[in-house]
Design an enzyme around this catalytic site. Structure first.
Site, PDB file in Angstrom:
ATOM      1  N   GLY A 153       0.837  -1.187   0.000  1.00 53.70           N
ATOM      2  CA  GLY A 153       0.000   0.000   0.000  1.00 53.70           C
ATOM      3  C   GLY A 153       0.873   1.238   0.000  1.00 53.70           C
ATOM      4  O   GLY A 153       2.037   1.209  -0.429  1.00 53.70           O
ATOM      5  N   ARG A 154       0.328   2.336   0.512  1.00 48.40           N
ATOM      6  CA  ARG A 154       1.094   3.587   0.507  1.00 48.40           C
ATOM      7  C   ARG A 154       2.371   3.472   1.318  1.00 48.40           C
ATOM      8  O   ARG A 154       3.435   3.933   0.895  1.00 48.40           O
ATOM      9  CB  ARG A 154       0.215   4.725   1.046  1.00 48.40           C
ATOM     10  N   ILE A 155       2.294   2.835   2.491  1.00 48.82           N
ATOM     11  CA  ILE A 155       3.486   2.704   3.330  1.00 48.82           C
ATOM     12  C   ILE A 155       4.468   1.722   2.702  1.00 48.82           C
ATOM     13  O   ILE A 155       5.682   1.973   2.663  1.00 48.82           O
ATOM     14  CB  ILE A 155       3.085   2.274   4.749  1.00 48.82           C
ATOM     15  N   ARG A 232       0.700  -4.363  12.334  1.00 51.22           N
ATOM     16  CA  ARG A 232      -0.039  -4.590  13.572  1.00 51.22           C
ATOM     17  C   ARG A 232       0.525  -5.833  14.235  1.00 51.22           C
ATOM     18  O   ARG A 232       0.961  -6.782  13.562  1.00 51.22           O
ATOM     19  CB  ARG A 232      -1.545  -4.784  13.294  1.00 51.22           C
ATOM     20  N   GLU A 261      -0.397  -4.707  23.261  1.00 50.04           N
ATOM     21  CA  GLU A 261       0.238  -3.442  23.662  1.00 50.04           C
ATOM     22  C   GLU A 261      -0.488  -2.820  24.859  1.00 50.04           C
ATOM     23  O   GLU A 261      -1.710  -2.933  24.962  1.00 50.04           O
ATOM     24  CB  GLU A 261       0.216  -2.460  22.486  1.00 50.04           C
ATOM     25  N   HIS A 279       5.586   1.480  19.636  1.00 43.05           N
ATOM     26  CA  HIS A 279       4.571   1.890  18.656  1.00 43.05           C
ATOM     27  C   HIS A 279       4.696   3.387  18.363  1.00 43.05           C
ATOM     28  O   HIS A 279       3.761   4.165  18.590  1.00 43.05           O
ATOM     29  CB  HIS A 279       3.168   1.549  19.159  1.00 43.05           C
TER      30      HIS A 279
END
Length: 313
Positions: A153-155, A232, A261, A279
């Protein structure tokens, strides 16, 4: 005079965002209620909208409090937001995409370098005064290696651009090939892991990707391969990852996200081949400001024009 709509804050928000919201809206904090379930039952239909963060999510009982309204999420991850419940209650949902892509990709590649070159461990070696007693052990080169991306994706694309600057060979895995991708698609994740020196996770969370990186994938990555996770925690079988680290079945891991987390398994701590971060991939002043502004813009767009700007894809 502008109407001051009442909003439900699902969980704690960054101070700057909460202050900006308080200037425009009436706010109630769900987490401050002594009996949340009873309070939600009594608040059905009470709110024009809500604000949450990726980690707080939003459930059926929360959406029932804002029917026909809006939920603005500070974050791009929406696996904790019940989108089906949002549709049932006629709630528009917005997220904050694009504005955090570069910072997350920067950190992902920072983890590649920090983990392979053992930068935190080398720093501890000097800080503890151990250098006069002998040199720090050899690390692993990054330039020219093979990098596999899970989720283009974008990342993922931003990670690929950074890796290209290090002359790395690139391949990717996802639900389907991207027609405009300029690198090979690998439909089989274990095969990608077997090929890669570095496996970077930048895919969405949620049921579809839960434990996508299994023991079999980690075994395929092998004793010379590194796992980098800025996606994630749910994407990785954390118990399998711990076993792989403890038995040297992979070379190391760079982690910004975890299954539970903020609790990080003790087995992942204190190791020079595991870099653990709290994170913070999107935690820069620039990205924080852009995300806060996009939350405010989405709320303003909904209340002024009836549609959010950046709904989930």
């Amino acid at each position: 005079m502008r109407q001051r709509h009442r909003l439900l804050m699902i969980g704690p928000l960054p101070p700057g965002l909460r202050a900006a919201l308080a200037e425009r809206y009436e706010l109630d904090a769900l987490w401050e209620q002594p009996d949340r379930d009873a309070w939600l039952r009594a608040s059905r239909g009470r709110y024009a909208g809500g604000v949450t963060m990726s980690r707080h999510g939003c459930t059926e009982s929360m959406f029932a409090c804002l029917p026909g309204g809006v939920l603005a999420c500070f974050g791009v991850g929406h696996d904790g937001i019940d989108l089906e419940a949002a549709r049932r209650h006629g709630v528009q949902v917005s997220i904050t995409p694009d504005v955090l892509d570069d910072c997350v990709a920067d950190l992902a590649f920072g983890l590649v370098l920090a983990t392979a070159r053992r930068i935190p461990g080398a720093d501890r070696h000097v800080q503890a005064g151990r250098w006069p007693g002998g040199p720090y052990p050899l690390a692993t080169r990054v330039s020219g290696k093979r990098l596999g991306i899970v989720g283009l994706g974008r990342i993922g694309r931003a990670v690929a651009r950074r890796a290209a600057g290090f002359d790395m060979a690139l391949r990717y895995h996802g639900r389907a090939p991207k027609p405009d991708a300029d690198m090979p698609f690998e439909p089989d994740l274990p095969a990608l892991a077997r090929w890669a020196d570095f496996l970077v996770l930048s895919c969405p969370g949620g049921p579809a990707t839960r434990h996508l990186v299994s023991a079999a994938v980690l075994d395929a990555l092998g004793p010379d391969g590194f796992l980098i996770n800025v996606a994630r925690g749910s994407v990785v079988d954390e118990a399998a990852l711990i076993r792989a680290i403890e038995t040297d079945r992979i070379a190391g891991a760079g982690l910004d996200v975890y299954a539970d987390e903020p609790r990080v398994p003790a087995a992942l701590l204190g190791r020079d081949n595991v870099v653990v971060l709290p994170h913070v991939a999107a935690s820069t002043q620039e990205t924080r400001a852009a995300m806060e502004n996009l939350v405010l813009d989405n709320l303003d767009a909904f209340f002024s024009r009836g549609a959010v700007l950046t709904p989930p894809a």
